[in-house]
Design a protein around this motif. Structure first.
Motif: not given
Lengths: 462, 585
Positions: B270, B258, B254-255, B189, B266
């Motif tokens: 994303l 997701s 993002a990590q 990520s 992700p």
């Protein structure tokens, strides 16, 4: 970062630089195996090994306790009768209590299991629900190193495996299912699958081949890289998380060391049958397969420290008894029958007897048997199946049995009994085991962080 | 199976109280206040230092559930001050087995079932998978090693799909480097550091020199799957100088997004949003979160939450008496499918509200369940197929599913206690204490001359039992017409079954009315919010999260208890976007 640099220097024709005392024996005398004795410490000190054994839910005391005197006794109870042929090789400890039941957080299964070999409390405020309620503070893992890991660290034998943890039919991720700890918050997951245990332990000694050499080189290069990444990450994370990174690094060092050390050859047992490790119908088969893996691992000197955990404080199911019932509920007599429960207890004794027999039947290079060089300790976390009755003081004594002569350090064939008004903390047995194994106990001749047992070993041991 | 027999000296209470420093939300604190008025059933945790009499005393004066802005009774309950954003500490989390499995499938396009060999996960509060406490041991790291080797081998079989460049044009080494950078970006990520990239590339090159191009790629993939940046959800953005709270980077958001909403790494979209700096504000996060929930992985995560929350993960392996319930062997798989399909329908085809989950007058069943529920499938539904049916008036919502009723029962008989305890603890987050010592918690023997209610009344009428069981049993009695596999029995001993019950003093008749009460109960709202919070963050709720949880609860209520909106709210909350790196001194 400490690294193991010891390379497989003794390959080829001179595989096993032998000690002088072995020279006269000749290879034939070493049958049925050729152990790796190159790493033997100073000549003259006897070889010792440690093997822990565990079964859940205590016993039915009346059918377990030996009869007769402390030196002339018999296993007349229906549960312990399978040990009658082995009585010369055991010390029965009758009159103990588990210190993990005396205060501290967690339910009796969690606290007693963590304390069994570590005499340490569970940590507070962890992720494991007590009584299933997520809105109360849960408990965490145990807070202290267990005896097997402590001894392995002190011995520092450069065997392929620092220790070998095997389990049989059912474990779960919960303090009620872990008895070995490398340290606080570092429970050790035992291997449930005999086939996997076998492949992992014997991969190197089986195939000193080109393919294995290649696999080993690849694994080492990946582990090196992973280790570097962890080492770079470590200073960047919070102080609490550094400990996790350090544990991961330790695991990598252990695997690297194992890869390095796996250069010998010995008599490898047959590959165990591929069984579903959670199939309680095959409980006895799984246990016997794990016993074989353990005995051979000790015989091949892949490790000097091991443990075999039969089920856990949750217990799983009882398929091997002919009815698949919830074993924990059966221990409480909620399901099944007392007769069925006693059969389970008896089966644990049958297996323990078989383990002793296998150790006795295995010759060592020193001309004695594995059993005479090993300290075997059988513990259970609670005294019986009625552990919810709360006041453990009113429960029967915690059953415990030592076996093997530990290289001459333990005199067997006797019962050590303590009256009900003089129950002894099981932590004293842990201290005595340190004494027997030539390892200094912790500060002030104690072991672990539960203080109730006081200092010193158990009266009469070794 | 789990031991309920905690060793406690002399608890005569029902309501254990979380310690002051323990996870507490305004919602649950408010609940404690209300429960505290049930005087006979309350005191602090046993064991000397656990109880907090001050809180109990102040609580005894509170007569109404206070759910916004923390306590207004002058006590020092958390949540009193919400001027400064705050957040509880989060420790380094290792990804769960399902997250690993999804991640390798998404990363490499391979079947991730090799990951089933990984050791099981820890759980938060016994319900939700998360590895936040224990350090790894050698067995776990060896398992990562062998699983990675197996997966890398499968990946090589399909390597052209993984390589995104043309070897003939750019050359093997450049192509390999691009692959490593791209896989690393998703697996971590974040972008690979130059050190990491160099090491992967030289690992590749060394192996290629010995065994060729594919062997080089294979070992690089092995190494990526064993990297700590993949196995742990690493968050490193530091706080500003002098501050304790860090604002997460776009990559870190993002990590979190997701792993929360897809249980995986992700996806490309994303990551693009992160690269474009779109995850630095709530609007951008909300947009991505709303998208992720709708993906197949998002659907699976929503189902997984509910199955874990409601204690239904073991439904397929539940054991019931084969003499009394011979049909259950084939029914259990159907029961699991029903509940998952129902959750999915409510959340993605209906109004996504907690109210509908608890009170829906429909479900989605096959022929076996239709016969158990005594309903007709739409004409022409093939055997084994699932279809929507209207439930009889006696059933409503998820708590009358066979999966729920069978999970919270004994192998041979229903259990008012198990059902009552489960509703109070898991649906209402009532801090119910364990049974006191020295009592049997065995179920009463089946007696052909006594009703279930009579037998349980008899069992729990002792002075040590009645304080708690007067709260627990009446909830469970409301399920009295449903047996150990969730089948309705109109008669018991020749008389109509007595389905009257009581939810902490409010009378009701049967599970349909109970579901209505729960759906209208503010304590249930608070409980659901705090359960989702734990699930989303992979950790227990901390004192510092009080303002976040409180504001989520307010929004949840004003949004008609829309669970999907709640998830978006969590994703854009302070607790989700900020990180406390070190514990408060």
């Amino acid at each position: 970062m400490k690294r193991y640099t010891r390379e497989a220097a003794h390959r080829g024709s001179a595989r096993f630089p032998r000690r002088a005392f072995l020279g006269g024996l000749g290879l034939a005398a070493l049958a049925p195996f050729v152990p790796r004795l190159d790493i033997e410490a100073e000549a003259g000190s006897p070889m010792q090994r440690l093997l822990l054994f565990y079964s859940p839910f205590g016993t039915q005391y009346d059918l377990w306790a030996p009869s007769g005197s402390d030196v002339d006794f018999s296993f007349t109870g229906s549960i312990s009768a399978p040990l009658e042929p082995h009585k010369a090789d055991v010390v029965v400890l009758d009159g103990l209590f588990n210190t993990g039941r005396d205060g501290g957080v967690g339910d009796p299964h969690q606290s007693s299991m963590a304390a069994l070999w570590s005499n340490s409390r569970l940590s507070e405020n962890g992720p494991f629900a007590v009584g299933g309620n997520p809105d109360l503070p849960g408990v965490g893992w145990g807070t202290g190193i267990s005896l097997d890991q402590y001894v392995a660290e002190h011995w520092n034998a450069r065997t392929a495996l620092k220790s070998l943890e095997l389990a049989v039919d059912h474990t779960q991720v919960n303090p009620n299912s872990r008895m070995c700890y490398a340290g606080e918050n570092q429970p050790i997951t035992p291997q449930l699958n005999p086939r996997t245990a076998f492949e992992s332990a014997f991969a190197g000694v089986m195939g000193n081949s080109e393919a294995f050499a290649k696999l080993k080189a690849q694994r080492k290069s990946v582990l090196d890289l992973t280790g570097n990444q962890l080492a770079r990450l470590q200073p960047k994370v919070s102080s609490h998380d550094r400990q996790k990174i350090e544990a991961h690094l330790d695991a990598i060092r252990g695997i690297e060391h194992k890869l390095d050390a796996l250069v010998g050859e010995c008599t490898v047992p047959g590959t165990p049958e591929d069984m579903n490790p959670n199939d309680s119908n095959r409980f006895l088969d799984l246990a016997r397969a794990q016993i074989e893996v353990m005995v051979h691992a000790l015989a091949c000197d892949l490790t000097r420290v091991g443990s075999i955990q039969l089920k856990d404080e949750n217990g799983g199911y009882t398929g091997w008894l002919g009815q698949s019932l919830d074993f924990h509920a059966m221990s409480h007599e909620d399901v099944g029958s007392p007769g069925l429960m006693n059969q389970a207890y008896r089966d644990f004794h049958v297996l323990f007897g078989e383990l002793l027999q296998r150790l006795r039947d295995t010759q060592t290079p020193l001309g004695s048997t594995l059993l005479s060089e090993t300290l075997v300790a059988w513990g259970t976390a609670n005294a019986n199946g009625h552990h919810r009755s709360g006041k453990f003081e009113t429960e029967p004594p915690l059953p415990m049995i030592l076996a093997g002569q530990a290289g001459g350090a333990l005199q067997t064939g006797r019962v050590l009994s303590f009256a009900d008004n003089n129950r002894q903390a099981h932590s004293r047995v842990l201290v005595s085991m340190c004494h027997i194994l030539g390892v200094p106990a912790m500060d002030g001749d104690t072991f672990g962080n539960i203080l109730v047992g006081g200092a010193g070993g158990l009266l009469g041991l070794p | 199976m789990q031991a309920n027999d905690r060793l406690t000296p002399t608890p005569t209470n029902c309501w254990g109280l979380a310690k002051a420093a323990a996870p507490t939300t305004p919602g649950s604190a408010a609940l404690l206040l209300v429960l505290a008025t049930n005087a006979a059933c309350y005191h602090g945790l046993d064991g000397g230092d656990g109880g907090d009499a001050g809180l109990a005393d102040s609580g005894a004066t509170g007569e109404e559930t206070n759910t916004s802005g923390g306590a207004d009774d002058g006590s020092d309950l958390p949540g009193a001050q919400c001027d400064e954003p705050d957040v509880g500490i989060s420790y380094l989390q290792r990804i769960t087995r399902i997250q690993y499995k999804n991640a390798v499938a998404d990363l490499l396009g391979v079947d991730g079932s090799a990951a089933d060999a990984l050791p099981a996960d820890e759980k938060i509060g016994k319900a939700f998978d998360a590895n936040s406490v224990a350090a790894v041991d050698m067995l776990t790291v060896e398992a990562y090693q062998s699983v990675a080797e197996e997966l890398a081998q499968s990946a090589i079989a399909n390597i052209d799909a993984i390589l995104s460049c043309d070897v003939a044009t750019v050359g093997e080494d450049e192509c390999a480097k691009q692959m490593i950078a791209r896989l690393g970006r998703r697996a971590y990520s974040s972008r690979l550091s130059p050190d990491d990239l160099d090491e992967f590339v030289s690992l590749y090159a060394g192996q290629k020199a010995e065994d060729g191009f594919h062997a080089g790629l294979q070992i690089a993939i092995q190494a990526i799957l064993q990297s700590p940046r993949f196995l742990y959800r690493v968050e490193l953005t530091p706080p500003d100088a002098g501050a304790k709270i860090a604002i997460l980077s776009d990559d870190e958001i993002a990590q979190r997004l997701s792993f929360f909403l897809t249980h995986s790494i992700p996806d490309d979209e994303l990551l693009s949003a992160a690269d474009a700096g779109e995850l630095s504000d709530a609007e951008g996060i909300q947009k991505q979160a709303a998208r992720l929930i709708e993906t197949p992985r998002g659907h699976a995560v929503v189902a997984s939450f509910h199955m874990q929350w409601l204690g239904l993960t073991d439904v397929p392996t539940l054991v019931k008496s084969s003499e009394l319930f011979p049909e259950f062997g084939t029914l259990s798989a159907s029961a699991k499918t029903e509940t998952e399909a129902f959750i999915d329908h409510v959340m993605f085809a209906d109004d996504a509200t907690l109210t509908t989950l608890l009170t829906a007058d429909y479900s989605i069943v096959d022929d076996k369940l239709a016969s158990l529920y005594n309903v007709e499938l739409p004409e022409g539904t093939p055997a084994g197929e699932f279809a929507e049916v209207t439930l009889p008036n006696e059933r409503a919502g998820i708590l009358t599913h066979a999966s729920f009723l069978a999970s919270h029962a004994h192998p041979d008989q229903a259990s008012p206690i198990k059902r009552g305890v489960f509703v109070l603890r898991n649906i209402m987050c009532a801090p119910l204490a364990d049974p006191p010592p020295n009592v049997s918690t065995e179920p009463p023997e089946i007696d052909p001359n006594a009703t279930v209610r009579e037998r349980y009344e008899q069992l729990t009428s002792g002075p040590d039992c009645v304080a708690c069981h007067s709260q627990i049993n009446p909830v469970g009695y409301g399920f009295g017409a449903y047996d150990a596999i969730g089948r309705r029995q109109e008669l018991e001993l020749g008389q109509p079954v007595d389905e009257s019950g009581s939810l902490l003093g409010t009378p009701f008749v049967g599970p349909t009315e109970l579901a209505g009460l729960l759906a209208a109960d503010e304590r249930v709202d608070a409980c659901v919010v705090s359960q989702w919070f734990r699930f989303a963050l992979g950790r227990a709720t901390a004192v510092e999260d009080a303002c976040t949880v409180d504001s989520l609860l307010t929004s949840f209520r004003s949004n008609d208890k829309d669970v999907k909106q709640l998830l978006l709210g969590i994703a854009t909350s302070d607790a989700f976007r900020l990180r406390r790196a070190e514990a408060e001194e």
